[in-house]
Design a protein around this motif. Structure first.
Motif, PDB file in Angstrom:
ATOM      1  N   ALA A  66       0.829  -1.210   0.000  1.00 27.11           N
ATOM      2  CA  ALA A  66       0.000   0.000   0.000  1.00 27.11           C
ATOM      3  C   ALA A  66       0.861   1.256   0.000  1.00 27.11           C
ATOM      4  CB  ALA A  66      -0.917   0.003   1.212  1.00 27.11           C
ATOM      5  N   GLY A  67       2.016   1.199   0.616  1.00 24.12           N
ATOM      6  CA  GLY A  67       2.903   2.358   0.674  1.00 24.12           C
ATOM      7  C   GLY A  67       3.700   2.590  -0.595  1.00 24.12           C
ATOM      8  N   SER A  94      -1.909  14.812 -11.603  1.00 23.08           N
ATOM      9  CA  SER A  94      -2.918  13.995 -10.923  1.00 23.08           C
ATOM     10  C   SER A  94      -2.454  13.538  -9.542  1.00 23.08           C
ATOM     11  CB  SER A  94      -3.277  12.786 -11.785  1.00 23.08           C
ATOM     12  OG  SER A  94      -2.125  11.998 -12.007  1.00 23.08           O
ATOM     13  N   LEU A  95      -1.530  14.295  -8.932  1.00 24.40           N
ATOM     14  CA  LEU A  95      -1.004  13.938  -7.614  1.00 24.40           C
ATOM     15  C   LEU A  95      -2.093  13.913  -6.549  1.00 24.40           C
ATOM     16  CD1 LEU A  95       1.514  13.364  -5.853  1.00 24.40           C
ATOM     17  CD2 LEU A  95       1.668  15.826  -5.479  1.00 24.40           C
ATOM     18  N   ARG A  96      -2.989  14.885  -6.573  1.00 22.95           N
ATOM     19  CA  ARG A  96      -4.054  14.914  -5.565  1.00 22.95           C
ATOM     20  C   ARG A  96      -4.986  13.717  -5.710  1.00 22.95           C
ATOM     21  NH1 ARG A  96      -7.386  19.531  -5.815  1.00 22.95           N
ATOM     22  NH2 ARG A  96      -8.060  19.035  -3.725  1.00 22.95           N
ATOM     23  N   LEU A  97      -5.273  13.313  -6.941  1.00 18.26           N
ATOM     24  CA  LEU A  97      -6.094  12.135  -7.171  1.00 18.26           C
ATOM     25  C   LEU A  97      -5.384  10.875  -6.675  1.00 18.26           C
ATOM     26  CD1 LEU A  97      -8.615  10.808  -8.403  1.00 18.26           C
ATOM     27  CD2 LEU A  97      -7.350  10.679 -10.557  1.00 18.26           C
ATOM     28  N   LEU A  98      -4.092  10.773  -6.943  1.00 20.84           N
ATOM     29  CA  LEU A  98      -3.305   9.639  -6.461  1.00 20.84           C
ATOM     30  C   LEU A  98      -3.323   9.571  -4.939  1.00 20.84           C
ATOM     31  CD1 LEU A  98      -1.256   7.300  -6.880  1.00 20.84           C
ATOM     32  CD2 LEU A  98       0.537   9.047  -6.862  1.00 20.84           C
ATOM     33  N   LEU A  99      -3.172  10.715  -4.282  1.00 23.77           N
ATOM     34  CA  LEU A  99      -3.205  10.736  -2.821  1.00 23.77           C
ATOM     35  C   LEU A  99      -4.583  10.351  -2.290  1.00 23.77           C
ATOM     36  CD1 LEU A  99      -1.085  13.924  -2.101  1.00 23.77           C
ATOM     37  CD2 LEU A  99      -0.413  11.539  -1.765  1.00 23.77           C
ATOM     38  N   ALA A 100      -5.636  10.777  -2.971  1.00 23.41           N
ATOM     39  CA  ALA A 100      -6.988  10.398  -2.551  1.00 23.41           C
ATOM     40  C   ALA A 100      -7.192   8.888  -2.675  1.00 23.41           C
ATOM     41  CB  ALA A 100      -8.021  11.153  -3.377  1.00 23.41           C
ATOM     42  N   VAL A 101      -6.692   8.301  -3.758  1.00 22.25           N
ATOM     43  CA  VAL A 101      -6.796   6.847  -3.932  1.00 22.25           C
ATOM     44  C   VAL A 101      -6.006   6.131  -2.845  1.00 22.25           C
ATOM     45  CG1 VAL A 101      -6.142   4.935  -5.454  1.00 22.25           C
ATOM     46  CG2 VAL A 101      -7.290   6.941  -6.392  1.00 22.25           C
ATOM     47  N   LEU A 102      -4.804   6.629  -2.534  1.00 25.25           N
ATOM     48  CA  LEU A 102      -3.988   6.005  -1.491  1.00 25.25           C
ATOM     49  C   LEU A 102      -4.652   6.104  -0.119  1.00 25.25           C
ATOM     50  CD1 LEU A 102      -0.429   7.173  -2.578  1.00 25.25           C
ATOM     51  CD2 LEU A 102      -1.416   4.885  -2.779  1.00 25.25           C
ATOM     52  N   LEU A 103      -5.294   7.229   0.154  1.00 23.64           N
ATOM     53  CA  LEU A 103      -6.018   7.361   1.424  1.00 23.64           C
ATOM     54  C   LEU A 103      -7.202   6.405   1.475  1.00 23.64           C
ATOM     55  CD1 LEU A 103      -5.990  11.203   2.079  1.00 23.64           C
ATOM     56  CD2 LEU A 103      -4.820   9.440   3.394  1.00 23.64           C
ATOM     57  N   VAL A 108      -9.595   1.366   3.633  1.00 25.79           N
ATOM     58  CA  VAL A 108     -10.098  -0.004   3.460  1.00 25.79           C
ATOM     59  C   VAL A 108      -9.247  -0.980   4.271  1.00 25.79           C
ATOM     60  CG1 VAL A 108     -10.346  -1.871   1.768  1.00 25.79           C
ATOM     61  CG2 VAL A 108     -11.168   0.419   1.233  1.00 25.79           C
ATOM     62  N   LEU A 109      -7.937  -0.804   4.247  1.00 29.83           N
ATOM     63  CA  LEU A 109      -7.062  -1.677   5.038  1.00 29.83           C
ATOM     64  C   LEU A 109      -7.301  -1.513   6.538  1.00 29.83           C
ATOM     65  CD1 LEU A 109      -3.708  -1.381   3.060  1.00 29.83           C
ATOM     66  CD2 LEU A 109      -5.291  -3.315   3.128  1.00 29.83           C
ATOM     67  N   LEU A 110      -7.604  -0.288   6.960  1.00 29.37           N
ATOM     68  CA  LEU A 110      -7.910  -0.056   8.373  1.00 29.37           C
ATOM     69  C   LEU A 110      -9.195  -0.772   8.771  1.00 29.37           C
ATOM     70  CD1 LEU A 110      -7.278   1.408  11.038  1.00 29.37           C
ATOM     71  CD2 LEU A 110      -8.625   3.322  10.166  1.00 29.37           C
ATOM     72  N   VAL A 111     -10.203  -0.721   7.924  1.00 29.57           N
ATOM     73  CA  VAL A 111     -11.465  -1.419   8.223  1.00 29.57           C
ATOM     74  C   VAL A 111     -11.233  -2.929   8.270  1.00 29.57           C
ATOM     75  CG1 VAL A 111     -13.756  -1.931   7.306  1.00 29.57           C
ATOM     76  CG2 VAL A 111     -12.939   0.421   7.350  1.00 29.57           C
ATOM     77  N   ILE A 112     -10.405  -3.443   7.381  1.00 31.22           N
ATOM     78  CA  ILE A 112     -10.100  -4.881   7.399  1.00 31.22           C
ATOM     79  C   ILE A 112      -9.373  -5.254   8.678  1.00 31.22           C
ATOM     80  CG2 ILE A 112      -8.703  -6.670   6.292  1.00 31.22           C
ATOM     81  CD1 ILE A 112      -9.404  -5.318   3.606  1.00 31.22           C
ATOM     82  N   LEU A 131      -5.620  10.092  11.852  1.00 26.97           N
ATOM     83  CA  LEU A 131      -4.693  10.630  10.859  1.00 26.97           C
ATOM     84  C   LEU A 131      -5.264  10.530   9.444  1.00 26.97           C
ATOM     85  CD1 LEU A 131      -1.283   9.361  12.260  1.00 26.97           C
ATOM     86  CD2 LEU A 131      -2.150  11.702  12.238  1.00 26.97           C
ATOM     87  N   LEU A 132      -5.983   9.458   9.159  1.00 27.24           N
ATOM     88  CA  LEU A 132      -6.652   9.340   7.858  1.00 27.24           C
ATOM     89  C   LEU A 132      -7.687  10.449   7.670  1.00 27.24           C
ATOM     90  CD1 LEU A 132      -7.263   5.530   7.367  1.00 27.24           C
ATOM     91  CD2 LEU A 132      -6.182   7.066   5.760  1.00 27.24           C
TER      92      LEU A 132
END
Length: 156
Positions: A66-67, A94-103, A108-112, A131-132
């Protein structure tokens, strides 16, 4: 877009400097990689530091996967500071879009991870959630980040 009080965002060449919060956001998203690099400095047992933060090996491997996007985003920031290679310019836009996808992936990983604990309270996961949340608000509202992403025009 710019106000007179935003002049402190500019560097000596007149380009918008990356926000400090962007670096902190990238460090948060790539914390698995940061822990991996820190573990390389320990001479005796490199896996002890990793086990401290990620007791389960699969969680660590998922954090590295993920990182990877955050590491790529960091290289985009470095490329923007040097203003080359030019073929990265559309990706930087598209850096902001990439960061939004990463967040979103991180959420999703936090919920899992929370579902494995049957949604019981856990301080590290609560801190991750907080932090998210702050990161998402920053990503949405930051004028500095918006100006920074728009500062590397296609024609340059």
């Amino acid at each position: 877009m710019f106000r007179i009080e935003d002049v402190h965002w500019l560097d000596d060449h007149g380009h918008v400097r990356p926000p400090l919060m962007l670096y902190l956001l990238l460090l948060f998203l790539a914390r698995g990689w940061a822990i991996f690099v820190m573990s390389l400095t320990i001479a005796s047992d490199r896996s002890e530091l990793v086990k401290l933060f990620y007791p389960d090996r699969s969680d660590f491997l998922i954090a590295l996967a993920a990182g990877s996007g955050a590491v790529f985003a960091f290289f985009l920031v470095i490329a923007e500071r040097r203003r080359k290679p030019l073929w990265l310019r559309p990706l930087f836009g598209s850096l902001r879009l990439l960061l939004a996808v990463l967040l979103t992936v991180e959420a999703v990983l936090l919920v899992i991870r929370l579902s494995h604990l049957t949604f019981l309270f856990d301080w590290p996961m609560a801190l991750d959630g907080l932090l998210l949340f702050w990161s998402a608000i920053y990503l949405y509202h930051s004028r500095h980040l918006k100006a920074y992403v728009a500062d590397w025009p296609l024609g340059e």
